[in-house]
Design a protein around this motif. Structure first.
Motif, PDB file in Angstrom:
ATOM      1  N   LEU A 268       0.840  -1.204   0.000  1.00  0.00           N
ATOM      2  CA  LEU A 268       0.000   0.000   0.000  1.00  0.00           C
ATOM      3  C   LEU A 268       0.872   1.249   0.000  1.00  0.00           C
ATOM      4  O   LEU A 268       1.886   1.301   0.676  1.00  0.00           O
ATOM      5  N   SER A 269       0.432   2.245  -0.751  1.00  0.00           N
ATOM      6  CA  SER A 269       1.140   3.522  -0.760  1.00  0.00           C
ATOM      7  C   SER A 269       0.939   4.218   0.592  1.00  0.00           C
ATOM      8  O   SER A 269       0.089   3.828   1.395  1.00  0.00           O
ATOM      9  N   HIS A 270       1.697   5.266   0.802  1.00  0.00           N
ATOM     10  CA  HIS A 270       1.584   6.030   2.053  1.00  0.00           C
ATOM     11  C   HIS A 270       0.180   6.615   2.182  1.00  0.00           C
ATOM     12  O   HIS A 270      -0.405   6.611   3.270  1.00  0.00           O
ATOM     13  N   GLU A 271      -0.376   7.113   1.077  1.00  0.00           N
ATOM     14  CA  GLU A 271      -1.715   7.691   1.100  1.00  0.00           C
ATOM     15  C   GLU A 271      -2.758   6.639   1.454  1.00  0.00           C
ATOM     16  O   GLU A 271      -3.684   6.888   2.224  1.00  0.00           O
ATOM     17  N   ALA A 272      -2.615   5.445   0.900  1.00  0.00           N
ATOM     18  CA  ALA A 272      -3.565   4.369   1.195  1.00  0.00           C
ATOM     19  C   ALA A 272      -3.460   3.935   2.649  1.00  0.00           C
ATOM     20  O   ALA A 272      -4.474   3.657   3.295  1.00  0.00           O
TER      21      ALA A 272
ATOM     22  N   LEU B 136     -12.724   5.990  12.081  1.00  0.00           N
ATOM     23  CA  LEU B 136     -14.142   6.280  11.883  1.00  0.00           C
ATOM     24  C   LEU B 136     -15.015   5.063  12.185  1.00  0.00           C
ATOM     25  O   LEU B 136     -16.100   5.187  12.745  1.00  0.00           O
ATOM     26  N   GLN B 137     -14.543   3.893  11.811  1.00  0.00           N
ATOM     27  CA  GLN B 137     -15.316   2.686  12.072  1.00  0.00           C
ATOM     28  C   GLN B 137     -15.365   2.356  13.561  1.00  0.00           C
ATOM     29  O   GLN B 137     -16.332   1.759  14.036  1.00  0.00           O
ATOM     30  N   ASP B 138     -14.337   2.749  14.288  1.00  0.00           N
ATOM     31  CA  ASP B 138     -14.304   2.500  15.727  1.00  0.00           C
ATOM     32  C   ASP B 138     -15.206   3.457  16.498  1.00  0.00           C
ATOM     33  O   ASP B 138     -15.610   3.161  17.624  1.00  0.00           O
ATOM     34  N   GLU B 139     -15.520   4.603  15.903  1.00  0.00           N
ATOM     35  CA  GLU B 139     -16.363   5.593  16.569  1.00  0.00           C
ATOM     36  C   GLU B 139     -17.804   5.099  16.635  1.00  0.00           C
ATOM     37  O   GLU B 139     -18.286   4.397  15.758  1.00  0.00           O
TER      38      GLU B 139
ATOM     39  N   SER C 123      -2.540   5.857   5.124  1.00  0.00           N
ATOM     40  CA  SER C 123      -3.131   6.940   5.894  1.00  0.00           C
ATOM     41  C   SER C 123      -4.657   6.861   5.839  1.00  0.00           C
ATOM     42  O   SER C 123      -5.337   7.027   6.855  1.00  0.00           O
ATOM     43  N   PHE C 124      -5.193   6.600   4.652  1.00  0.00           N
ATOM     44  CA  PHE C 124      -6.637   6.466   4.486  1.00  0.00           C
ATOM     45  C   PHE C 124      -7.157   5.289   5.303  1.00  0.00           C
ATOM     46  O   PHE C 124      -8.191   5.381   5.953  1.00  0.00           O
ATOM     47  N   LYS C 125      -6.428   4.193   5.294  1.00  0.00           N
ATOM     48  CA  LYS C 125      -6.828   3.011   6.060  1.00  0.00           C
ATOM     49  C   LYS C 125      -6.884   3.345   7.542  1.00  0.00           C
ATOM     50  O   LYS C 125      -7.801   2.932   8.247  1.00  0.00           O
ATOM     51  N   SER C 126      -5.914   4.100   8.017  1.00  0.00           N
ATOM     52  CA  SER C 126      -5.872   4.493   9.423  1.00  0.00           C
ATOM     53  C   SER C 126      -7.078   5.368   9.782  1.00  0.00           C
ATOM     54  O   SER C 126      -7.734   5.147  10.797  1.00  0.00           O
TER      55      SER C 126
END
Length: 94
Positions: free
Chosen positions: A41-45, A55-58, A47-50
């Motif tokens: 995964l790229s750095h952007e991907a 958001l899913q944990d909220e 970061s997006f995953k993180s």
């Protein structure tokens, strides 16, 4: 049609003269190498995953907003225009 020397032609194929030339074009010394698939995964991907994981944990319910509206409703200060309710119903239905 008359074919002569069928047996002599068959002997050529079984003698190995043709068999040795049949495989002369194959590559010698090769072996099958099995490669495993990999995904980087790229750095952007990453970061997006993180961010997506956060958001899913909220929780979907924000307690501070709920308590704010409970207080407004209890005090009688929560008023919504009928036009806004109608527009919201129509936009969600159509």
């Amino acid at each position: 049609m008359f074919i002569n020397n069928v047996n002599s032609a068959a002997n050529i194929y079984t003698s190995g003269a043709v068999a040795s030339t049949r495989y002369a074009n194959s590559v010698s010394g090769t072996r099958n190498v099995q490669k495993n698939d990999a995904l980087t995964l790229s750095h952007e991907a990453q970061s997006f995953k993180s961010m997506l994981q956060k958001l899913q944990d909220e929780s979907e319910v924000r307690p501070e907003k709920v308590s704010e509206f409970e207080q407004k409703i209890a005090s009688g200060n929560y008023n919504v225009a009928a036009e806004n309710i109608a527009a919201s119903i129509l936009s969600s239905r159509f």
